[in-house]
Each structure stands twice: as C-alpha cells, then as structure tokens.
Write a protein that holds these residues in place. Structure first.
Motif, PDB file in Angstrom:
ATOM      1  N   LEU A  35       0.850  -1.186   0.000  1.00  0.00           N
ATOM      2  CA  LEU A  35       0.000   0.000   0.000  1.00  0.00           C
ATOM      3  C   LEU A  35       0.886   1.238   0.000  1.00  0.00           C
ATOM      4  O   LEU A  35       1.815   1.352   0.801  1.00  0.00           O
ATOM      5  N   LEU A  36       0.615   2.170  -0.929  1.00  0.00           N
ATOM      6  CA  LEU A  36       1.357   3.429  -0.985  1.00  0.00           C
ATOM      7  C   LEU A  36       0.508   4.530  -0.353  1.00  0.00           C
ATOM      8  O   LEU A  36      -0.632   4.737  -0.752  1.00  0.00           O
ATOM      9  N   SER A  37       1.079   5.220   0.596  1.00  0.00           N
ATOM     10  CA  SER A  37       0.370   6.274   1.304  1.00  0.00           C
ATOM     11  C   SER A  37       0.829   7.643   0.821  1.00  0.00           C
ATOM     12  O   SER A  37       2.019   7.962   0.882  1.00  0.00           O
ATOM     13  N   GLU A  38      -0.111   8.454   0.328  1.00  0.00           N
ATOM     14  CA  GLU A  38       0.229   9.817  -0.081  1.00  0.00           C
ATOM     15  C   GLU A  38       0.835  10.588   1.084  1.00  0.00           C
ATOM     16  O   GLU A  38       1.820  11.315   0.909  1.00  0.00           O
ATOM     17  N   LYS A  39       0.243  10.426   2.246  1.00  0.00           N
ATOM     18  CA  LYS A  39       0.700  11.160   3.431  1.00  0.00           C
ATOM     19  C   LYS A  39       2.131  10.787   3.780  1.00  0.00           C
ATOM     20  O   LYS A  39       2.983  11.661   4.020  1.00  0.00           O
ATOM     21  N   GLU A  40       2.437   9.491   3.808  1.00  0.00           N
ATOM     22  CA  GLU A  40       3.772   9.040   4.191  1.00  0.00           C
ATOM     23  C   GLU A  40       4.821   9.455   3.160  1.00  0.00           C
ATOM     24  O   GLU A  40       5.929   9.872   3.529  1.00  0.00           O
ATOM     25  N   ILE A  41       4.481   9.354   1.891  1.00  0.00           N
ATOM     26  CA  ILE A  41       5.458   9.697   0.858  1.00  0.00           C
ATOM     27  C   ILE A  41       5.670  11.202   0.777  1.00  0.00           C
ATOM     28  O   ILE A  41       6.797  11.670   0.572  1.00  0.00           O
ATOM     29  N   SER A  42       4.605  11.984   0.964  1.00  0.00           N
ATOM     30  CA  SER A  42       4.785  13.436   0.975  1.00  0.00           C
ATOM     31  C   SER A  42       5.659  13.851   2.154  1.00  0.00           C
ATOM     32  O   SER A  42       6.493  14.761   2.040  1.00  0.00           O
ATOM     33  N   ALA A  43       5.505  13.167   3.304  1.00  0.00           N
ATOM     34  CA  ALA A  43       6.351  13.461   4.465  1.00  0.00           C
ATOM     35  C   ALA A  43       7.790  13.028   4.204  1.00  0.00           C
ATOM     36  O   ALA A  43       8.745  13.716   4.586  1.00  0.00           O
ATOM     37  N   ARG A  44       7.954  11.916   3.539  1.00  0.00           N
ATOM     38  CA  ARG A  44       9.294  11.401   3.233  1.00  0.00           C
ATOM     39  C   ARG A  44      10.077  12.380   2.360  1.00  0.00           C
ATOM     40  O   ARG A  44      11.272  12.605   2.573  1.00  0.00           O
ATOM     41  N   PHE A  45       9.415  12.950   1.364  1.00  0.00           N
ATOM     42  CA  PHE A  45      10.081  13.886   0.462  1.00  0.00           C
ATOM     43  C   PHE A  45       9.914  15.343   0.883  1.00  0.00           C
ATOM     44  O   PHE A  45      10.436  16.238   0.231  1.00  0.00           O
ATOM     45  N   ASN A  46       9.154  15.549   1.978  1.00  0.00           N
ATOM     46  CA  ASN A  46       8.915  16.906   2.496  1.00  0.00           C
ATOM     47  C   ASN A  46       8.275  17.801   1.435  1.00  0.00           C
ATOM     48  O   ASN A  46       8.733  18.916   1.163  1.00  0.00           O
ATOM     49  N   VAL A  47       7.209  17.286   0.829  1.00  0.00           N
ATOM     50  CA  VAL A  47       6.469  18.037  -0.183  1.00  0.00           C
ATOM     51  C   VAL A  47       4.974  17.912   0.120  1.00  0.00           C
ATOM     52  O   VAL A  47       4.560  17.128   0.976  1.00  0.00           O
ATOM     53  N   SER A  48       4.169  18.694  -0.608  1.00  0.00           N
ATOM     54  CA  SER A  48       2.725  18.580  -0.467  1.00  0.00           C
ATOM     55  C   SER A  48       2.252  17.285  -1.125  1.00  0.00           C
ATOM     56  O   SER A  48       3.008  16.599  -1.816  1.00  0.00           O
ATOM     57  N   ARG A  49       0.983  16.969  -0.951  1.00  0.00           N
ATOM     58  CA  ARG A  49       0.458  15.734  -1.517  1.00  0.00           C
ATOM     59  C   ARG A  49       0.247  15.823  -3.033  1.00  0.00           C
ATOM     60  O   ARG A  49       0.185  14.783  -3.697  1.00  0.00           O
ATOM     61  N   GLN A  50       0.139  17.024  -3.578  1.00  0.00           N
ATOM     62  CA  GLN A  50      -0.178  17.162  -4.996  1.00  0.00           C
ATOM     63  C   GLN A  50       0.860  16.502  -5.904  1.00  0.00           C
ATOM     64  O   GLN A  50       0.493  15.707  -6.779  1.00  0.00           O
ATOM     65  N   PRO A  51       2.160  16.778  -5.762  1.00  0.00           N
ATOM     66  CA  PRO A  51       3.126  16.099  -6.640  1.00  0.00           C
ATOM     67  C   PRO A  51       3.171  14.597  -6.421  1.00  0.00           C
ATOM     68  O   PRO A  51       3.456  13.834  -7.355  1.00  0.00           O
ATOM     69  N   VAL A  52       2.892  14.159  -5.195  1.00  0.00           N
ATOM     70  CA  VAL A  52       2.845  12.720  -4.922  1.00  0.00           C
ATOM     71  C   VAL A  52       1.665  12.103  -5.667  1.00  0.00           C
ATOM     72  O   VAL A  52       1.786  11.042  -6.300  1.00  0.00           O
ATOM     73  N   ARG A  53       0.521  12.781  -5.623  1.00  0.00           N
ATOM     74  CA  ARG A  53      -0.665  12.298  -6.327  1.00  0.00           C
ATOM     75  C   ARG A  53      -0.390  12.212  -7.838  1.00  0.00           C
ATOM     76  O   ARG A  53      -0.794  11.248  -8.497  1.00  0.00           O
ATOM     77  N   GLU A  54       0.315  13.219  -8.365  1.00  0.00           N
ATOM     78  CA  GLU A  54       0.635  13.223  -9.798  1.00  0.00           C
ATOM     79  C   GLU A  54       1.598  12.083 -10.145  1.00  0.00           C
ATOM     80  O   GLU A  54       1.487  11.476 -11.216  1.00  0.00           O
ATOM     81  N   ALA A  55       2.536  11.790  -9.237  1.00  0.00           N
ATOM     82  CA  ALA A  55       3.454  10.663  -9.451  1.00  0.00           C
ATOM     83  C   ALA A  55       2.691   9.344  -9.450  1.00  0.00           C
ATOM     84  O   ALA A  55       2.970   8.447 -10.259  1.00  0.00           O
ATOM     85  N   PHE A  56       1.703   9.226  -8.564  1.00  0.00           N
ATOM     86  CA  PHE A  56       0.878   8.013  -8.519  1.00  0.00           C
ATOM     87  C   PHE A  56       0.129   7.812  -9.842  1.00  0.00           C
ATOM     88  O   PHE A  56       0.003   6.685 -10.329  1.00  0.00           O
ATOM     89  N   ILE A  57      -0.377   8.902 -10.411  1.00  0.00           N
ATOM     90  CA  ILE A  57      -1.104   8.813 -11.677  1.00  0.00           C
ATOM     91  C   ILE A  57      -0.187   8.268 -12.770  1.00  0.00           C
ATOM     92  O   ILE A  57      -0.570   7.389 -13.553  1.00  0.00           O
ATOM     93  N   LYS A  58       1.048   8.782 -12.814  1.00  0.00           N
ATOM     94  CA  LYS A  58       2.013   8.316 -13.812  1.00  0.00           C
ATOM     95  C   LYS A  58       2.361   6.848 -13.590  1.00  0.00           C
ATOM     96  O   LYS A  58       2.479   6.064 -14.549  1.00  0.00           O
ATOM     97  N   LEU A  59       2.526   6.444 -12.346  1.00  0.00           N
ATOM     98  CA  LEU A  59       2.819   5.043 -12.039  1.00  0.00           C
ATOM     99  C   LEU A  59       1.659   4.135 -12.454  1.00  0.00           C
ATOM    100  O   LEU A  59       1.874   3.014 -12.925  1.00  0.00           O
ATOM    101  N   ALA A  60       0.430   4.647 -12.293  1.00  0.00           N
ATOM    102  CA  ALA A  60      -0.742   3.870 -12.712  1.00  0.00           C
ATOM    103  C   ALA A  60      -0.771   3.728 -14.224  1.00  0.00           C
ATOM    104  O   ALA A  60      -1.127   2.668 -14.758  1.00  0.00           O
ATOM    105  N   GLU A  61      -0.373   4.789 -14.941  1.00  0.00           N
ATOM    106  CA  GLU A  61      -0.358   4.743 -16.406  1.00  0.00           C
ATOM    107  C   GLU A  61       0.641   3.719 -16.928  1.00  0.00           C
ATOM    108  O   GLU A  61       0.428   3.109 -17.987  1.00  0.00           O
ATOM    109  N   THR A  62       1.731   3.515 -16.204  1.00  0.00           N
ATOM    110  CA  THR A  62       2.732   2.531 -16.634  1.00  0.00           C
ATOM    111  C   THR A  62       2.402   1.126 -16.132  1.00  0.00           C
ATOM    112  O   THR A  62       3.133   0.172 -16.429  1.00  0.00           O
ATOM    113  N   GLY A  63       1.325   0.997 -15.357  1.00  0.00           N
ATOM    114  CA  GLY A  63       0.898  -0.315 -14.893  1.00  0.00           C
ATOM    115  C   GLY A  63       1.571  -0.807 -13.631  1.00  0.00           C
ATOM    116  O   GLY A  63       1.428  -1.974 -13.271  1.00  0.00           O
ATOM    117  N   LEU A  64       2.277   0.083 -12.934  1.00  0.00           N
ATOM    118  CA  LEU A  64       2.987  -0.348 -11.725  1.00  0.00           C
ATOM    119  C   LEU A  64       2.133  -0.258 -10.467  1.00  0.00           C
ATOM    120  O   LEU A  64       2.409  -0.949  -9.489  1.00  0.00           O
TER     121      LEU A  64
END
Length: 228
Positions: A35-64
């Motif tokens: 399970l990938l958590s937006e909250k945990e990953i945004s905290a890990r990279f010290n960024v807002s959730r928006q770029p994390v959400r956008e990264a998730f969309i790209k990962l979904a497009e590649t089937g990962l």
C-alpha cells in the motif's frame, strides 16, 4: 526499506518522485501488493500531496500501481501477460531500430556503445544490479540514439515497466549479467560489422530471454504475480 533520495531544483518534483518510486518498485524494494500512502510519501520527500498524487497517476499509467476506490493505491502484482505483451512490442520495435543502426550508426556512437560494454563488465564484477540495469538501458538507448531516433527509446520506456521488475529478479536467479553482456557484444559486433541481418537476429534472441525466465521467476515468487 526505502532509499534516501534528494530532490533537485530545476526538475518538476512530481517527475522526480515518480522516478524514485518507479526505481524502488522495479527493484522490489517496495514489493508487489504494498500500500502506498500519499501522506507518508509526501512526508518522506517533504512536499505537499499534490506532486505525490501526480506521481501516482504516472505510475498507474505505466501499470505499476493500481488505485482502488475507498481502499487506496497499491503496487500491482506482476502480470505475466503484460510482461509478454511489452516484450513482444519491444522486440518488434528494437529489431527495426538495430537494423537501421547496422546501416547508419555514427562512429561516435560505436565508441560510446563499446565504452558502455566495458562499464557493464565492471558493474557485473561488483555485483551491482541497479547499476547494471541502468547500463543495460543505456546500451539500448544509445542504439536508438545512433540513428537519431530518441522517440523509439521513449516508446520502449513507456511500455517496459512490467518487464523491468522481472529483469531485476532474473539477474541473480535466471539470467546472470555475464550472459546478457555476451548477448550485448553480439549485437554490438553486428552493428559494427554493418550486418543488419545478424544484428536483428542477435537483438531478437536477446529480447526473447525473458520468455524463458518468466516461468521460473513466477514459480519462485508466486505471491508477487497476478493470476492472469
């Protein structure tokens, strides 16, 4: 266990996060089913959730990854069918690329390919799987670059995410780097000799390696594979 990554100015944050997460998924640092958590990953990279959400969309497009409503975002298990579909498309495209490379590859690219092969050997001696996979990709990217067709490699990159996880697993268990390096040398020698037929044959044999590795890998890591 996750790797430590530093975000750099000058490149979109969402692209950097996508690339880092893709690497960790491909190398199974983040295993299938996680399970990938937006909250945990945004905290890990010290960024807002928006770029994390956008990264998730790209990962979904590649089937990962797969987004399940009301449940969250999960790393997809490996689909043997998607691996084979991607491999078939990649073989068709790169066979055409290498034929043209054998006819018109520039001398400077031949030198870069030869140097890349030297680096592959050093990487294999160090047993550095991550570095070897990067150099493997660079080898194929350089062939596309040698005919001024970067789009060919970009297309391959967009379809090979499912393949990459199997590639990583096969390095230690089924297809050791030494054998892949030997195959790369056959491809390079045919390009250098301007023999398009041999170059295509060598490329096809190289990319068909995964046909024989997917079964033993799925048998040894059954919990990581989908029931296609």
């Amino acid at each position: 266990m996750s790797l430590t990554h530093i975000l750099h100015a000058g490149e979109p944050v969402n692209q950097q996060i996508y690339r880092y997460l893709r690497q960790e998924i491909v190398t199974c640092i983040i295993p299938p089913g996680s399970l990938l958590s937006e909250k945990e990953i945004s905290a890990r990279f010290n960024v807002s959730r928006q770029p994390v959400r956008e990264a998730f969309i790209k990962l979904a497009e590649t089937g990962l990854v797969q987004v399940l409503p009301q449940r969250g975002t999960f790393v997809r298990k490996i689909s043997a069918r998607l691996v084979e579909d991607g491999r078939f498309i990649r073989e068709s495209l790169e066979s055409a690329v290498v034929r043209r490379a054998a006819k018109q590859a520039r001398p400077d690219y031949l030198e870069r390919l030869e140097y890349n092969l030297e680096l592959q050997t050093r990487s294999a001696q160090k047993h550095d799987s991550n570095e070897f996979l990067r150099l493997d990709d660079d080898f194929h990217r350089l062939i596309a670059g040698s005919i001024d067709c970067a789009l060919a490699w970009e297309t391959v990159e967009n379809i090979k995410a499912a393949m990459d996880r199997v590639r990583f697993l096969t390095l230690s268990e089924v297809s050791p780097p030494d054998r892949l390096i030997e195959q790369h040398h056959h491809i390079f020698n045919a390009i250098k000799a301007k023999d398009a037929d041999i170059a295509e044959q060598a490329m096809r044999l190289h990319l068909q390696e995964m046909i024989f590795s997917i079964t033993p890998i799925s048998e040894r890591n059954g919990e990581w594979f989908e029931d296609d």
